[in-house]
Write a protein that holds these residues in place. Structure first.
Motif, PDB file in Angstrom:
ATOM      1  N   GLN A 176       5.162  -3.945  -2.676  1.00  0.00           N
ATOM      2  CA  GLN A 176       4.865  -2.563  -3.049  1.00  0.00           C
ATOM      3  C   GLN A 176       3.666  -2.030  -2.256  1.00  0.00           C
ATOM      4  O   GLN A 176       3.631  -0.863  -1.883  1.00  0.00           O
ATOM      5  N   GLY A 177       2.709  -2.910  -1.998  1.00  0.00           N
ATOM      6  CA  GLY A 177       1.560  -2.509  -1.197  1.00  0.00           C
ATOM      7  C   GLY A 177       1.943  -2.160   0.233  1.00  0.00           C
ATOM      8  O   GLY A 177       1.418  -1.206   0.819  1.00  0.00           O
ATOM      9  N   LYS A 178       2.871  -2.921   0.814  1.00  0.00           N
ATOM     10  CA  LYS A 178       3.322  -2.632   2.176  1.00  0.00           C
ATOM     11  C   LYS A 178       4.073  -1.302   2.233  1.00  0.00           C
ATOM     12  O   LYS A 178       3.908  -0.517   3.171  1.00  0.00           O
ATOM     13  N   LEU A 179       4.899  -1.045   1.240  1.00  0.00           N
ATOM     14  CA  LEU A 179       5.631   0.220   1.212  1.00  0.00           C
ATOM     15  C   LEU A 179       4.676   1.401   1.048  1.00  0.00           C
ATOM     16  O   LEU A 179       4.824   2.434   1.707  1.00  0.00           O
ATOM     17  N   GLU A 180       3.688   1.242   0.182  1.00  0.00           N
ATOM     18  CA  GLU A 180       2.677   2.296   0.019  1.00  0.00           C
ATOM     19  C   GLU A 180       1.936   2.530   1.325  1.00  0.00           C
ATOM     20  O   GLU A 180       1.726   3.676   1.741  1.00  0.00           O
ATOM     21  N   ALA A 181       1.528   1.438   1.978  1.00  0.00           N
ATOM     22  CA  ALA A 181       0.720   1.550   3.195  1.00  0.00           C
ATOM     23  C   ALA A 181       1.451   2.307   4.290  1.00  0.00           C
ATOM     24  O   ALA A 181       0.843   3.095   5.026  1.00  0.00           O
ATOM     25  N   LEU A 182       2.765   2.095   4.429  1.00  0.00           N
ATOM     26  CA  LEU A 182       3.518   2.762   5.481  1.00  0.00           C
ATOM     27  C   LEU A 182       3.883   4.193   5.098  1.00  0.00           C
ATOM     28  O   LEU A 182       3.752   5.115   5.904  1.00  0.00           O
ATOM     29  N   TYR A 183       4.343   4.383   3.857  1.00  0.00           N
ATOM     30  CA  TYR A 183       4.936   5.663   3.508  1.00  0.00           C
ATOM     31  C   TYR A 183       3.982   6.656   2.850  1.00  0.00           C
ATOM     32  O   TYR A 183       4.086   7.856   3.087  1.00  0.00           O
ATOM     33  N   GLU A 184       3.079   6.203   2.017  1.00  0.00           N
ATOM     34  CA  GLU A 184       2.211   7.148   1.315  1.00  0.00           C
ATOM     35  C   GLU A 184       0.822   6.572   1.051  1.00  0.00           C
ATOM     36  O   GLU A 184       0.384   6.481  -0.091  1.00  0.00           O
ATOM     37  N   PRO A 185       0.107   6.196   2.110  1.00  0.00           N
ATOM     38  CA  PRO A 185      -1.261   5.686   1.921  1.00  0.00           C
ATOM     39  C   PRO A 185      -2.181   6.784   1.394  1.00  0.00           C
ATOM     40  O   PRO A 185      -1.972   7.963   1.666  1.00  0.00           O
ATOM     41  N   HIS A 186      -3.177   6.375   0.657  1.00  0.00           N
ATOM     42  CA  HIS A 186      -4.157   7.299   0.079  1.00  0.00           C
ATOM     43  C   HIS A 186      -5.252   7.532   1.114  1.00  0.00           C
ATOM     44  O   HIS A 186      -6.187   6.742   1.236  1.00  0.00           O
ATOM     45  N   LEU A 187      -5.113   8.617   1.894  1.00  0.00           N
ATOM     46  CA  LEU A 187      -6.036   8.906   2.997  1.00  0.00           C
ATOM     47  C   LEU A 187      -6.565  10.334   2.851  1.00  0.00           C
ATOM     48  O   LEU A 187      -6.132  11.251   3.560  1.00  0.00           O
ATOM     49  N   PRO A 188      -7.505  10.569   1.949  1.00  0.00           N
ATOM     50  CA  PRO A 188      -7.992  11.925   1.702  1.00  0.00           C
ATOM     51  C   PRO A 188      -9.041  12.368   2.719  1.00  0.00           C
ATOM     52  O   PRO A 188      -9.896  11.595   3.137  1.00  0.00           O
ATOM     53  N   ALA A 189      -8.955  13.633   3.118  1.00  0.00           N
ATOM     54  CA  ALA A 189      -9.933  14.223   4.038  1.00  0.00           C
ATOM     55  C   ALA A 189      -9.874  15.734   3.870  1.00  0.00           C
ATOM     56  O   ALA A 189      -8.957  16.270   3.244  1.00  0.00           O
ATOM     57  N   THR A 190     -10.855  16.432   4.409  1.00  0.00           N
ATOM     58  CA  THR A 190     -10.769  17.884   4.468  1.00  0.00           C
ATOM     59  C   THR A 190      -9.915  18.271   5.678  1.00  0.00           C
ATOM     60  O   THR A 190      -9.643  17.442   6.560  1.00  0.00           O
ATOM     61  N   HIS A 329      12.242   0.289   7.933  1.00  0.00           N
ATOM     62  CA  HIS A 329      11.334  -0.826   7.631  1.00  0.00           C
ATOM     63  C   HIS A 329      12.087  -2.122   7.845  1.00  0.00           C
ATOM     64  O   HIS A 329      13.135  -2.353   7.250  1.00  0.00           O
ATOM     65  N   ARG A 330      11.514  -2.978   8.704  1.00  0.00           N
ATOM     66  CA  ARG A 330      12.228  -4.213   9.050  1.00  0.00           C
ATOM     67  C   ARG A 330      12.432  -5.112   7.847  1.00  0.00           C
ATOM     68  O   ARG A 330      13.393  -5.844   7.756  1.00  0.00           O
ATOM     69  N   CYS A 331      11.477  -5.068   6.885  1.00  0.00           N
ATOM     70  CA  CYS A 331      11.533  -5.974   5.745  1.00  0.00           C
ATOM     71  C   CYS A 331      12.381  -5.429   4.608  1.00  0.00           C
ATOM     72  O   CYS A 331      12.959  -6.199   3.843  1.00  0.00           O
ATOM     73  N   TYR A 332      12.469  -4.098   4.526  1.00  0.00           N
ATOM     74  CA  TYR A 332      13.151  -3.484   3.392  1.00  0.00           C
ATOM     75  C   TYR A 332      14.119  -2.425   3.920  1.00  0.00           C
ATOM     76  O   TYR A 332      13.905  -1.223   3.762  1.00  0.00           O
ATOM     77  N   PRO A 333      15.215  -2.850   4.559  1.00  0.00           N
ATOM     78  CA  PRO A 333      16.114  -1.911   5.257  1.00  0.00           C
ATOM     79  C   PRO A 333      16.819  -0.933   4.327  1.00  0.00           C
ATOM     80  O   PRO A 333      17.334   0.075   4.799  1.00  0.00           O
TER      81      PRO A 333
END
Length: 337
Positions: A176-190, A329-333
């Motif tokens: 689940q962490g890998k899927l989050e990291a690729l598809y919807e990482p929490h990267l807030p900025a202005t 995603h190679r791991c989760y096609p």
């Protein structure tokens, strides 16, 4: 600051390489030559968590990483022209860089090994909400969530139990962490920060691909500041310029404060015949890391333009644009996104 022929690291006199260039980087970040006289021990270096597994350690104050160099990385960095270009890039105020600054390249006669000293891009010593290692491909991973390290549970071809669904809770959390990291990482900025970051990434990637380099990562740390939480922002430069590890503060529509740290690391990997062979072996993998420097750079730039979210902009529209991208995603096609 002038170059020196040797630096004392952990009480050991180490001979320097190309220090006329790395002395410029130290001066740019207001770092003296005595930065690591006794703040770590070479015996503390342990294999890192990346694919290369090169031994590394932090200094006691967590300001710097000391990393043992493998022969390939050393060959790249010992080139005087490369060292000059790297120093020029990370000290360019007109075109800021988020490449992790290397401040020394040395040899230790006691160990007969070569080392680099690099500024730690994640200098906050308190609790992180998230930490990621991101490449914009299937290698992306969540390193830490809510202050807790996410252990890697790899799905190797010989891992029969995992292929049969017996990886347990640890494997589920890692996936689940890998899927989050690729598809919807929490990267807030202005919006202004996002524009500056993306411009820096594009400039950095243009230079990296010109040097035939690939397989680098964006290391990211996110602090979500509580309402009454004390927080000391550690900014190593006195101006407003962007650099790797600069604390970037933003406030979202709910009034919540986020601090984003990031930097490009592991950027000394050349595209070699061995990488060409690896690309062939992995030909059936989707969205893999092992691709040539030019498409690697293009994918890197495009990816972070989509996943960096401006908290003071239209978040719904940004998320829709991010989520509509078709990334395999190679791991989760079977994942449809």
């Amino acid at each position: 600051m002038s170059k020196v022929g040797e630096l004392v690291l952990a009480g050991v006199k180490c001979q320097t390489y190309n220090d006329e260039e790395f002395a410029r980087v130290r001066a740019f970040f207001h770092i003296g030559n005595d930065f690591a006289i006794d703040s770590f021990s070479f015996s503390r270096l342990k294999p890192g968590g990346g694919k290369g597994g090169d031994p590394m350690t932090r200094t006691d104050d967590e300001k710097f990483f000391v990393k043992q160099m493998n022969p390939g990385d050393h060959k790249v960095l010992v080139d005087p022209t490369f060292a000059k270009e790297l120093a020029d890039r990370v000290t360019d105020l007109d075109n800021p860089s988020i490449i992790g600054p290397i401040i020394a390249h040395v040899s230790n006669e006691d160990t007969n090994k070569n080392y680099i000293v690099m500024i730690n891009c994640l200098r906050h010593q308190g609790k992180y909400f998230k930490q990621y290692d991101l490449k914009g491909c299937a290698d992306d991973k969540l390193l830490l969530h809510n202050g807790v390290r996410v252990p890697a549970v790899h799905k190797r071809i010989w891992s029969v139990g995992i292929h049969c669904g017996m990886g347990g809770e640890a494997r589920k959390v890692y996936k689940q962490g890998k899927l989050e990291a690729l598809y919807e990482p929490h990267l807030p900025a202005t919006e202004a920060q996002k524009e500056t970051i993306c411009a820096a990434i594009e400039k950095d990637c243009d230079w990296l691909k010109s040097r035939n380099l690939m397989d680098y990562s964006l290391i990211v740390g996110v602090v979500d500041k509580g309402d009454n939480e004390e927080y000391d922002v550690i900014d190593v430069r006195t101006d407003d310029s962007l650099y790797a590890g600069k604390p970037l503060e933003s406030v979202d529509a709910d009034g919540k404060t986020h601090i984003l740290y990031l930097g490009i690391i592991d950027f000394l990997q050349k595209w070699t015949p061995a990488k060409t062979a690896a690309k062939v072996i992995k030909s059936l993998e989707r969205n893999k890391a092992t691709i040539k420097p030019e498409p690697y750079a293009e994918r890197f730039v495009e990816h972070f333009e989509h996943v960096l979210l401006a908290v003071d902009g239209d978040l719904d529209a940004q998320k829709e644009k991010r989520d509509n991208r078709k990334l395999g995603h190679r791991c989760y096609p079977l994942v449809k996104r």
